[in-house]
Design a protein around this motif. Structure first.
Motif, mmCIF file in Angstrom:
data_model
loop_
_atom_site.group_PDB
_atom_site.id
_atom_site.type_symbol
_atom_site.label_atom_id
_atom_site.label_comp_id
_atom_site.label_asym_id
_atom_site.label_seq_id
_atom_site.Cartn_x
_atom_site.Cartn_y
_atom_site.Cartn_z
ATOM 1 N N ASP A 167 50.450 53.707 47.713
ATOM 2 C CA ASP A 167 50.154 52.466 47.224
ATOM 3 C C ASP A 167 49.275 51.970 46.105
ATOM 4 O OD1 ASP A 167 50.959 49.449 47.844
ATOM 5 O OD2 ASP A 167 48.912 49.368 48.445
ATOM 6 N N LYS A 168 48.037 52.648 46.410
ATOM 7 C CA LYS A 168 46.869 52.087 45.425
ATOM 8 C C LYS A 168 47.410 52.865 43.802
ATOM 9 C CE LYS A 168 42.051 52.946 44.820
ATOM 10 N NZ LYS A 168 42.054 53.617 43.561
ATOM 11 N N GLY A 169 47.735 54.101 43.947
ATOM 12 C CA GLY A 169 47.998 54.793 42.855
ATOM 13 C C GLY A 169 49.179 54.144 42.255
ATOM 14 N N ALA A 170 50.152 53.902 43.061
ATOM 15 C CA ALA A 170 51.562 53.035 42.353
ATOM 16 C C ALA A 170 51.002 51.807 41.482
ATOM 17 C CB ALA A 170 52.540 52.862 43.340
ATOM 18 N N ARG A 171 50.095 50.986 42.217
ATOM 19 C CA ARG A 171 49.831 49.657 41.468
ATOM 20 C C ARG A 171 48.977 49.844 40.450
ATOM 21 N NH1 ARG A 171 50.687 45.243 45.180
ATOM 22 N NH2 ARG A 171 51.223 45.801 47.368
ATOM 23 N N GLU A 172 48.016 50.855 40.438
ATOM 24 C CA GLU A 172 47.305 51.302 39.124
ATOM 25 C C GLU A 172 48.311 51.572 38.164
ATOM 26 O OE1 GLU A 172 44.558 53.888 40.869
ATOM 27 O OE2 GLU A 172 43.131 52.469 41.631
ATOM 28 N N GLN A 173 49.036 52.509 38.538
ATOM 29 C CA GLN A 173 49.971 52.976 37.366
ATOM 30 C C GLN A 173 50.881 51.894 36.710
ATOM 31 O OE1 GLN A 173 50.047 56.984 39.747
ATOM 32 N NE2 GLN A 173 52.097 56.180 39.796
#
Length: 291
Positions: free
Chosen positions: A156-162
């Protein structure tokens, strides 16, 4: 991460030291190498597969233990390890010797629509056979397979940042909406066997038919959604429709599959400097297709 200089000479030395019965066999590189392993053909009938980093080496004992138990349940060939090499002074990880499987990696081929449609049926058959195996115990998702088969929200964290980083080149609101909807669903059935890296580089074709599925180092028991991203990363048009229809899974599972595809495509696109390059356009098409 340690960068190893894995060469045919190193492979030759390891074989000579640990498996002298194969020392007379020629060692040649395969046509296209992946990132996780260096693979060399050993004579005509064998191959040696050497992890490039410690995280990838975690898969070796798992493959050695589980692939011989899974192979009898599958009609398409998979690699079955013959020997396991040990870490040495020259090379710090375990490695495997497998039987050579005939076929050409699909990422080296251009397939017409008819071949794609036939392939879609073959891929469905393999996944259904794999998912139906219920008498072999296996690991849950984790570091050993980069959490494939876990809930998509593990990223979740990585997807939102990307998605935020790409806000000027993709439709951010559509991407976030898809991601949030995917994360609200879950696999509510018993965990099933997953491949974990179901991509064209791990599929071999021979005489126009799927002949083998390779690189099962990501296998685990979990949510099958991660194995379905092939619908958008490679299949298209009627072949995609066939794959989705024949898999006969619920809408929530397909929603998580789209989430997995979105996460990976945004990850890849963030790594590409020229956002208008052919490589970037491929990832943009995937993002648009799933959003």
């Amino acid at each position: 991460m340690i960068q190893l200089d894995i060469t045919p000479d190193l492979a030759r030395k390891l074989i000579a030291e640990q498996f002298p019965e194969y020392a007379h066999l020629p060692i040649t590189p395969v046509e296209k190498q992946g990132h996780d392993n260096r693979t060399y053909r050993l004579g005509n009938d064998l191959l040696i597969r050497m992890p490039t980093a410690e995280s990838y080496a975690l898969k070796v004992p798992k493959e050695q233990a589980l692939l011989p138990k899974l192979v009898s349940h599958l009609t398409v060939s998979i690699p079955v390890p013959i020997k396991m090499g040990a870490a040495s002074q020259d090379y710090p990880y375990p490695f495997s010797i497998y039987k050579w499987l005939e076929g050409t990696s699909i990422n080296l081929l251009v397939l017409d629509n008819d071949c794609l449609e036939k392939l879609a049926f073959d891929l469905v058959k393999f996944l259904k056979e794999l998912q139906s195996i219920d008498d072999v115990d296996g690991p849950a998702p984790g570091q050993h397979n980069w959490w494939r088969g876990d809930h998509v929200s593990v990223y979740d964290k990585g997807a939102r940042e990307q998605i935020t980083e790409l806000s000027t080149v993709i439709n951010e609101s559509k991407a976030i909406d898809l991601w949030e909807r995917a994360c609200k669903t879950k696999w509510d059935k018993p965990p099933v066997w997953i491949h974990g890296d179901f991509a064209i580089g791990n599929m071999l074709l021979l005489d126009g038919k799927l002949s083998a599925i390779i690189d099962l180092g990501g296998i685990a028991l979990g949510d099958p959604a991660c194995d379905l991203v092939i619908a958008w990363t490679f299949l298209k048009d009627n072949a995609r429709d066939i794959f989705i229809r024949e898999m006969a899974l619920d809408e929530d599972t397909w929603l998580r599959a789209r989430g997995w595809a979105l996460w990976k495509a945004t990850f890849e696109l963030c790594q590409i400097e020229d956002k208008n390059s052919p490589e970037a356009l491929i990832q943009k098409r995937i993002i648009e297709g799933v959003s």
